[in-house]
Design a protein around this motif. Structure first.
Motif, PDB file in Angstrom:
ATOM      1  N   TRP A 297       0.803  -1.214   0.000  1.00 41.96           N
ATOM      2  CA  TRP A 297       0.000   0.000   0.000  1.00 41.96           C
ATOM      3  C   TRP A 297       0.841   1.273   0.000  1.00 41.96           C
ATOM      4  O   TRP A 297       0.306   2.368  -0.165  1.00 41.96           O
ATOM      5  N   GLY A 298       2.135   1.173   0.211  1.00 46.09           N
ATOM      6  CA  GLY A 298       2.972   2.367   0.236  1.00 46.09           C
ATOM      7  C   GLY A 298       4.068   2.248   1.277  1.00 46.09           C
ATOM      8  O   GLY A 298       4.655   1.182   1.476  1.00 46.09           O
ATOM      9  N   SER A 299       4.345   3.339   1.971  1.00 50.90           N
ATOM     10  CA  SER A 299       5.441   3.351   2.941  1.00 50.90           C
ATOM     11  C   SER A 299       4.969   3.424   4.386  1.00 50.90           C
ATOM     12  O   SER A 299       5.778   3.277   5.307  1.00 50.90           O
ATOM     13  N   ASP A 300       3.670   3.680   4.618  1.00 49.49           N
ATOM     14  CA  ASP A 300       3.165   3.717   5.987  1.00 49.49           C
ATOM     15  C   ASP A 300       3.251   2.329   6.614  1.00 49.49           C
ATOM     16  O   ASP A 300       3.073   1.319   5.924  1.00 49.49           O
ATOM     17  N   PRO A 301       3.501   2.237   7.907  1.00 48.87           N
ATOM     18  CA  PRO A 301       3.688   0.924   8.554  1.00 48.87           C
ATOM     19  C   PRO A 301       2.409   0.113   8.609  1.00 48.87           C
ATOM     20  O   PRO A 301       1.302   0.652   8.475  1.00 48.87           O
ATOM     21  N   PRO A 302       2.535  -1.184   8.816  1.00 53.40           N
ATOM     22  CA  PRO A 302       1.347  -2.033   8.951  1.00 53.40           C
ATOM     23  C   PRO A 302       0.508  -1.630  10.163  1.00 53.40           C
ATOM     24  O   PRO A 302       1.036  -1.291  11.217  1.00 53.40           O
ATOM     25  N   THR A 303      -0.802  -1.706   9.995  1.00 53.44           N
ATOM     26  CA  THR A 303      -1.744  -1.459  11.088  1.00 53.44           C
ATOM     27  C   THR A 303      -2.863  -2.495  11.000  1.00 53.44           C
ATOM     28  O   THR A 303      -2.939  -3.269  10.045  1.00 53.44           O
ATOM     29  N   ILE A 304      -3.757  -2.487  11.963  1.00 55.79           N
ATOM     30  CA  ILE A 304      -4.878  -3.431  11.926  1.00 55.79           C
ATOM     31  C   ILE A 304      -5.877  -3.080  10.830  1.00 55.79           C
ATOM     32  O   ILE A 304      -6.770  -3.874  10.532  1.00 55.79           O
ATOM     33  N   GLU A 305      -5.732  -1.905  10.222  1.00 55.31           N
ATOM     34  CA  GLU A 305      -6.627  -1.514   9.140  1.00 55.31           C
ATOM     35  C   GLU A 305      -6.168  -2.008   7.776  1.00 55.31           C
ATOM     36  O   GLU A 305      -6.972  -2.153   6.860  1.00 55.31           O
ATOM     37  N   ASN A 306      -4.855  -2.277   7.618  1.00 62.57           N
ATOM     38  CA  ASN A 306      -4.381  -2.611   6.275  1.00 62.57           C
ATOM     39  C   ASN A 306      -3.807  -4.020   6.122  1.00 62.57           C
ATOM     40  O   ASN A 306      -3.482  -4.433   5.006  1.00 62.57           O
ATOM     41  N   SER A 307      -3.674  -4.769   7.219  1.00 59.15           N
ATOM     42  CA  SER A 307      -3.053  -6.096   7.092  1.00 59.15           C
ATOM     43  C   SER A 307      -3.356  -6.962   8.306  1.00 59.15           C
ATOM     44  O   SER A 307      -3.593  -6.457   9.405  1.00 59.15           O
ATOM     45  N   ASN A 308      -3.308  -8.258   8.084  1.00 53.93           N
ATOM     46  CA  ASN A 308      -3.528  -9.241   9.149  1.00 53.93           C
ATOM     47  C   ASN A 308      -2.175  -9.770   9.597  1.00 53.93           C
ATOM     48  O   ASN A 308      -1.686 -10.779   9.091  1.00 53.93           O
ATOM     49  N   LEU A 309      -1.569  -9.080  10.555  1.00 56.60           N
ATOM     50  CA  LEU A 309      -0.249  -9.415  11.085  1.00 56.60           C
ATOM     51  C   LEU A 309      -0.297  -9.406  12.612  1.00 56.60           C
ATOM     52  O   LEU A 309      -1.315  -9.066  13.219  1.00 56.60           O
ATOM     53  N   ASP A 310       0.803  -9.791  13.234  1.00 50.95           N
ATOM     54  CA  ASP A 310       1.016  -9.648  14.675  1.00 50.95           C
ATOM     55  C   ASP A 310       0.116 -10.514  15.532  1.00 50.95           C
ATOM     56  O   ASP A 310       0.067 -10.346  16.748  1.00 50.95           O
ATOM     57  N   GLY A 311      -0.613 -11.450  14.934  1.00 48.17           N
ATOM     58  CA  GLY A 311      -1.428 -12.372  15.708  1.00 48.17           C
ATOM     59  C   GLY A 311      -2.688 -11.784  16.300  1.00 48.17           C
ATOM     60  O   GLY A 311      -3.381 -12.459  17.070  1.00 48.17           O
ATOM     61  N   PHE A 312      -3.034 -10.537  15.956  1.00 48.56           N
ATOM     62  CA  PHE A 312      -4.171  -9.877  16.589  1.00 48.56           C
ATOM     63  C   PHE A 312      -5.500 -10.573  16.297  1.00 48.56           C
ATOM     64  O   PHE A 312      -6.418 -10.538  17.116  1.00 48.56           O
ATOM     65  N   THR A 313      -5.639 -11.206  15.115  1.00 52.28           N
ATOM     66  CA  THR A 313      -6.925 -11.813  14.756  1.00 52.28           C
ATOM     67  C   THR A 313      -7.029 -13.257  15.225  1.00 52.28           C
ATOM     68  O   THR A 313      -8.116 -13.830  15.210  1.00 52.28           O
ATOM     69  N   GLY A 314      -5.904 -13.866  15.577  1.00 56.08           N
ATOM     70  CA  GLY A 314      -5.929 -15.247  16.018  1.00 56.08           C
ATOM     71  C   GLY A 314      -6.069 -16.257  14.899  1.00 56.08           C
ATOM     72  O   GLY A 314      -6.235 -17.447  15.155  1.00 56.08           O
ATOM     73  N   GLY A 315      -6.005 -15.812  13.645  1.00 59.11           N
ATOM     74  CA  GLY A 315      -6.115 -16.726  12.518  1.00 59.11           C
ATOM     75  C   GLY A 315      -6.278 -15.979  11.222  1.00 59.11           C
ATOM     76  O   GLY A 315      -6.192 -14.742  11.164  1.00 59.11           O
ATOM     77  N   THR A 316      -6.529 -16.719  10.154  1.00 56.57           N
ATOM     78  CA  THR A 316      -6.680 -16.089   8.843  1.00 56.57           C
ATOM     79  C   THR A 316      -8.035 -15.404   8.721  1.00 56.57           C
ATOM     80  O   THR A 316      -9.002 -15.762   9.401  1.00 56.57           O
ATOM     81  N   THR A 317      -8.103 -14.436   7.841  1.00 58.92           N
ATOM     82  CA  THR A 317      -9.337 -13.698   7.572  1.00 58.92           C
ATOM     83  C   THR A 317      -9.725 -13.885   6.108  1.00 58.92           C
ATOM     84  O   THR A 317      -8.943 -14.402   5.304  1.00 58.92           O
ATOM     85  N   ASP A 318     -10.922 -13.468   5.757  1.00 65.42           N
ATOM     86  CA  ASP A 318     -11.368 -13.550   4.366  1.00 65.42           C
ATOM     87  C   ASP A 318     -10.383 -12.832   3.442  1.00 65.42           C
ATOM     88  O   ASP A 318      -9.796 -11.812   3.813  1.00 65.42           O
ATOM     89  N   VAL A 319     -10.239 -13.344   2.241  1.00 65.85           N
ATOM     90  CA  VAL A 319      -9.236 -12.794   1.322  1.00 65.85           C
ATOM     91  C   VAL A 319      -9.578 -11.389   0.845  1.00 65.85           C
ATOM     92  O   VAL A 319      -8.697 -10.656   0.388  1.00 65.85           O
ATOM     93  N   ALA A 320     -10.853 -10.983   0.922  1.00 65.61           N
ATOM     94  CA  ALA A 320     -11.225  -9.640   0.480  1.00 65.61           C
ATOM     95  C   ALA A 320     -11.159  -8.610   1.601  1.00 65.61           C
ATOM     96  O   ALA A 320     -11.468  -7.436   1.375  1.00 65.61           O
ATOM     97  N   ALA A 321     -10.752  -9.042   2.798  1.00 64.24           N
ATOM     98  CA  ALA A 321     -10.605  -8.091   3.911  1.00 64.24           C
ATOM     99  C   ALA A 321      -9.435  -7.155   3.642  1.00 64.24           C
ATOM    100  O   ALA A 321      -8.594  -7.406   2.778  1.00 64.24           O
ATOM    101  N   TYR A 322      -9.385  -6.065   4.355  1.00 63.98           N
ATOM    102  CA  TYR A 322      -8.295  -5.082   4.294  1.00 63.98           C
ATOM    103  C   TYR A 322      -8.145  -4.436   2.912  1.00 63.98           C
ATOM    104  O   TYR A 322      -7.083  -4.478   2.292  1.00 63.98           O
TER     105      TYR A 322
END
Length: 578
Positions: free
Chosen positions: A460-485
C-alpha cells in the motif's frame, strides 16, 4: 590450538579473525586476540567490522537510540511471553514432531543466540560462562546447528543435564538485561547508537520475532490452545511496526478486535512486460543476506490473481479428484503424495485414524487439518471441516479464508488444474511493490514508492502495517477472508499480499548476484539454498518488524505445518480454466 597473533598475508596483524562459519557458532572473540586498546566493557564498531571478513557490517547505516532499542526488546519479549502463556509443564516439553521444537528448548535457544551472537560481540570481556546458566553445556543444548533435532526432547540423556523451565526463562531474561546494560545509562537514552551496535541488537530482536511465529505454529501443530491475541498488559501502549525504530499505538479496539469479514475477491490483474530490480539496495533500512543485492531483470507480461486461493476454490479441486489425478502433479509432488498414501494404507498404521493422519501431515485427499468427520456415519455427509488449535470438534471450512497449510506441491497441482502456475518471486514483487505508473516509468508514485524502480516498501505504500491494512502480529488469532483489508491493496489491485498467509512462489531459494552471508549469523540463508522455495508476504502470526514486501522467506516444498497459501498466476493474456 590457540589463535595466531597475526593475520594472514594482506590482513592487519593482531585483529581477531572471523570465526563464525557454516554450522559453527564461535563462543566469542578470543580475549587474548582482542585489541588491548578497545574499551573494557564494549567492543568498538571498528573492531567488530574487522571481524567480518565479508564486509557486511561496513554496509550498515541505520542508527537508533538506546531508548528505541529498549522498547523493541520490551515489545518482542511481551509477544514471546504472551504466545507461551497457558501451557502446562508437559506441553512446554512438547510432543516430538518433525516440524516443531520443544518450547523450553526454544526459550533456551533464544537466550543462546542473544548471548553468543550478540552479547559476545558487544561485550567480549564479560565473563558470561560463569554468569548465565552455569553447570550446563549451552552449546550442546541450544545451538540449533549442534543440537540434533531429536535430542532436543532428551537433554538429560544426550547432554547430561536438563535445565528447568525457570532456569531457561531466567537465562533469557538475564542475557537480555545484560544486553540492555550495553545500551548505556538512562541519561543518554536519546543519543544515537552507532550503526553496527544498532544492527546487532536489532538482529537479535528480529531472531526472537521469528520464534514468536514458530511458537504460535507449534501450538497449532500439536493441538494446544491458541495463544492470547493481544497484549494483556495495559502498559503496552505501542508495538514495533518495523525494525528501524517505527512504532504504532495499540488502539483500544485491538483489545476487542473482531476478525474482519470480506468475502471473496475473484479475478486477475494484468501486468505488462517490464523490467524490475529484484533484491535490496544499499540504502535500504534493513537487509537480510538473502536479499543482497538488487539486480535488474526482464519480466514478461503476466496475470496474477487478486487474492489467494480460498478454501471454497480449493474444495472444488478436492471434490473433483485432484488428489488422485497424477497429470496435475509434478514428479516430486506425486512422490510426496504417494508416500502419504503408502503410510495410510500400510497395515502397520491401521491404528492411525483419518483425523490423526490429517493432523500430522499424512493427508491424502485434502490439505493438512481438513477432515470429513461424518463421512462414515449413518446418513453422514462428505462435508469438509478443519481442525484449529486444540478444538476437539473440527470447525466448518470458512469458505472465503485462504486455503492454508498446503505444501508447495499441492499449490503447484492446483495451479496446473486451473491452467495456471505459481508466480515467480519477481512477478509477485512487481505486483506487490510497484504501480502501473512507476513500473512503466511514467512518473513517481505519490503513495510512497522508494528505491530501485520506484518500489514500495509495503503493497500500500510506505506507511507501517496497522490493523486496518493487514492481518499481522497475531491480533486476529487466525486467517481472515481474502477480500478483507481493502486499504492494504497493492498498486495493481492485489489484496492480502502482506499478512494472512505466506505465499508460495515458483522460485527456488537461491542467492542473488553479490550475495554475502550475514555477520554474525552465517547460517541464516546459505545452508538452505537450492533446497527450499521462496515464500513472500508473511502470515497472520508474523510480527510486523519481519513483514516487508521485499523480505525473502523460504520453506521446504513438503512443509505444511506452516501458514502457507498461494495465488494463481497466468502467462500473458492466458485465462486458464477459470
Amino acid at each position: 590450538m590457540s589463535p595466531t597473533k597475526t593475520g594472514p598475508s594482506g590482513s592487519p596483524p593482531d585483529l581477531p579473525r572471523d570465526r563464525w562459519f557454516h554450522g559453527v557458532h564461535a563462543y566469542s572473540m578470543a580475549k587474548e586476540n582482542f585489541p588491548s586498546s578497545s574499551p573494557a566493557k564494549t567492543a568498538s564498531p571498528t573492531t567488530l567490522k574487522d571481524l567480518d571478513v565479508y564486509g557486511t557490517l561496513r554496509e550498515k547505516h541505520v542508527r537508533l537510540t538506546s531508548r528505541q532499542i529498549r522498547v523493541m526488546y520490551d515489545d518482542v519479549r511481551e509477544r514471546t511471553l504472551r504466545v507461551l502463556g497457558g501451557l502446562t509443564p508437559a506441553q512446554v516439553r512438547a510432543t516430538p514432531e518433525p516440524s516443531v521444537n520443544p518450547f523450553d528448548w526454544g526459550i533456551g535457544h533464544l537466550a543462546h543466540f542473544y548471548e553468543y551472537m550478540i552479547l559476545a560481540l558487544l561485550a567480549p570481556d564479560f565473563d558470561n560462562e560463569k554468569t548465565f546458566l552455569p553447570g550446563h553445556d549451552k552449546h550442546a543444548l541450544f545451538d540449533s546447528f549442534r543440537a540434533n533435532h531429536a535430542d532436543r526432547w532428551n537433554p538429560l540423556g544426550v547432554v547430561g543435564t536438563d535445565p528447568t523451565l525457570t532456569e531457561v526463562h531466567n537465562y533469557l531474561s538475564d542475557v537480555t538485561d545484560r544486553l540492555k546494560l550495553c545500551l548505556g545509562t538512562s541519561d543518554r537514552e536519546n543519543e544515537l547508537l552507532d550503526p553496527v551496535t544498532t544492527y546487532l541488537h536489532t538482529y537479535g530482536i528480529l531472531h526472537e520475532h521469528w520464534h514468536v511465529e514458530d511458537f504460535v505454529q507449534t501450538r497449532h501443530t500439536l493441538g494446544y490452545s491458541a495463544p492470547a491475541t493481544v497484549p494483556t498488559n495495559n502498559t503496552s501502549t505501542s508495538v514495533a511496526a518495523n525494525c528501524w525504530g517505527g512504532f504504532v499505538a495499540v488502539p483500544n479496539k485491538v483489545r476487542s478486535f473482531q476478525t474482519p469479514k470480506g468475502g471473496a475477491l475473484p479475478g486477475y490483474v494484468t501486468v505488462p512486460a517490464g523490467r524490475y530490480t529484484l533484491g535490496a539496495q544499499r540504502d535500504d533500512a534493513w537487509v537480510f543476506d538473502a536479499e543482497r543485492w538488487g539486480h535488474e531483470i526482464a519480466v514478461p507480461s503476466f496475470r496474477l490473481a487478486k487474492a489467494c486461493v480460498t478454501n471454497r476454490e480449493f474444495l472444488v479441486f478436492v471434490n473433483n479428484g485432484g488428489y488422485d489425478a497424477k497429470k496435475f502433479w509434478s514428479h516430486e509432488g506425486w512422490r510426496w503424495l504417494s508416500t502419504n498414501k503408502s503410510f495410510v494404507s500400510d497395515p502397520k498404521n491401521a491404528n492411525v485414524s483419518p483425523d490423526e493422519a490429517c493432523r500430522t501431515g499424512k493427508n491424502t485427499k485434502a490439505p493438512r487439518y481438513w477432515t470429513r468427520p461424518f463421512l462414515e456415519k449413518k446418513n453422514g455427509t462428505d462435508e469438509w471441516f478443519e481442525f484449529l488449535f486444540d478444538a476437539q470438534t473440527p470447525t466448518p471450512l470458512r469458505p472465503h479464508a485462504p486455503v492454508t497449510h498446503v505444501t508447495w506441491y499441492e499449490a503447484e497441482a492446483y495451479c496446473a488444474w486451473v491452467g495456471g502456475r505459481l508466480p515467480t518471486e519477481a512477478e509477485w514483487e512487481v505486483a506487490a511493490r510497484t504501480t502501473p505508473t512507476n513500473y512503466l516509468g511514467k512518473q513517481s508514485d505519490a503513495a510512497g514508492a522508494s528505491g530501485a524502480s520506484g518500489r514500495r516498501l509495503y503493497p500500500w505504500g510506505s506507511d507501517p502495517p496497522t490493523i486496518e491494512n493487514s492481518n499481522l502480529d497475531g491480533f486476529t488469532g487466525g486467517t481472515t477472508d481474502v477480500a478483507a483489508y481493502p486499504s492494504g491493496e497493492s498498486g495493481w489491485g492485489c489484496r492480502g499480499m502482506l499478512g494472512n498467509v505466506w505465499e508460495w512462489t515458483q522460485s527456488a531459494f537461491l542467492p542473488f548476484p553479490g550475495f554475502a552471508m550475514d555477520f554474525p549469523y552465517r547460517e541464516n540463508s546459505a545452508p538452505w539454498f537450492g533446497y527450499r522455495k521462496v515464500c513472500k508476504g508473511g502470515c497472520w502470526a508474523t510480527s510486523s518488524p519481519i513483514a516487508r514486501a521485499g523480505y525473502r522467506h523460504s520453506f521446504w516444498p513438503e512443509m505444511n505445518a506452516v501458514y502457507t497459501g498461494f495465488r494463481v498466476c497466468m502467462d500473458g493474456g492466458g485465462a486458464g480454466k477459470l
